[in-house]
Design an enzyme around this catalytic site. Structure first.
Site, mmCIF file in Angstrom:
data_model
loop_
_atom_site.group_PDB
_atom_site.id
_atom_site.type_symbol
_atom_site.label_atom_id
_atom_site.label_comp_id
_atom_site.label_asym_id
_atom_site.label_seq_id
_atom_site.Cartn_x
_atom_site.Cartn_y
_atom_site.Cartn_z
ATOM 1 N N ASP A 1 -1.599 2.871 0.993
ATOM 2 C CA ASP A 1 -0.784 4.244 1.303
ATOM 3 C C ASP A 1 0.705 3.850 1.936
ATOM 4 O O ASP A 1 0.665 3.133 2.995
ATOM 5 C CB ASP A 1 -1.560 4.792 2.470
ATOM 6 C CG ASP A 1 -1.084 6.086 2.879
ATOM 7 O OD1 ASP A 1 -0.122 6.747 2.431
ATOM 8 O OD2 ASP A 1 -1.249 6.490 3.933
ATOM 9 N N GLU B 1 -0.288 5.603 -3.708
ATOM 10 C CA GLU B 1 -0.131 6.611 -3.698
ATOM 11 C C GLU B 1 1.359 7.186 -4.033
ATOM 12 O O GLU B 1 2.170 6.394 -3.633
ATOM 13 C CB GLU B 1 -0.169 7.317 -2.158
ATOM 14 C CG GLU B 1 -0.287 8.996 -2.059
ATOM 15 C CD GLU B 1 -0.517 9.625 -0.886
ATOM 16 O OE1 GLU B 1 -1.540 10.016 -0.810
ATOM 17 O OE2 GLU B 1 0.343 9.111 -0.015
ATOM 18 N N ASP C 1 -3.585 6.082 7.875
ATOM 19 C CA ASP C 1 -2.984 5.183 6.669
ATOM 20 C C ASP C 1 -4.195 4.303 5.892
ATOM 21 O O ASP C 1 -4.240 4.225 4.910
ATOM 22 C CB ASP C 1 -1.649 4.537 7.197
ATOM 23 C CG ASP C 1 -1.009 5.479 7.804
ATOM 24 O OD1 ASP C 1 -0.039 6.020 7.218
ATOM 25 O OD2 ASP C 1 -0.883 5.446 9.098
#
Length: 171
Positions: A7, A67, A140
């Site tokens: 992330d 992501e 996260d």
């Protein structure tokens, strides 16, 4: 298959290793790369790059799932995250690990079955799928594990296309 989910961010980069042996998931090492707010931005990027290289060298993942960025209202934040994301992609590329990218909607759909799921729902399903006692912190980290699960769910449906240099024929 061992998947490194990431992330991206520049203050906090969540990461998580997920071993996938269909239909089972198992969590490996997970956590966050934290860069000090007082450091110059280029130093923060260097820390992220070095840390991702170390994670790859120590664990030898078969894939890196990252992501994709989505638009946020704060352009300064988006630019910083995009730059951090760039060094993450560079680290994986230089280490020779295939890179896969997923949108937040794809991650939600893969983990919960519903693309409009709330963050707490995604985190709880991530916890359940990985048989963890609690949702990993910071957020996260849980997000990174969800991204790795998303790749496992999508593996086989996607293929990596390597860029090719097309050379025109000589006359």
């Amino acid at each position: 298959m061992l998947i490194l989910g990431i992330d991206p961010g520049y203050a906090t980069v969540g990461f998580g290793f997920v071993r996938y042996n269909a239909p089972r998931f198992a969590a490996g090492q997970y956590g966050a790369i934290i860069t000090p707010a007082g450091d110059p931005f280029e130093k923060r990027l260097e820390t992220i790059y070095d840390s991702v290289c170390t994670l790859i060298d120590r664990n030898h993942p078969d894939a890196v799932a990252v992501e994709k960025l989505y638009y946020a209202n704060n352009a300064k934040t988006v630019i910083g995250v995009a730059e951090a994301r760039g060094v993450i992609l560079l680290a994986a590329r230089q280490k020779g690990v295939p890179i896969y990218e997923y949108t937040p909607l794809q991650v939600k759909q893969a983990v919960t079955g519903y693309g409009q799921a709330f963050k707490a729902q995604v985190q709880e399903m991530t916890r359940r799928l990985l048989c963890l006692k609690s949702v990993p912190k910071p957020d996260d980290t849980a997000d990174a594990l969800a991204i790795a699960i998303c790749h496992a769910q999508n593996y086989g449906r996607r293929r990596v296309v390597e860029p090719r240099l097309v050379v025109p024929p000589k006359n």
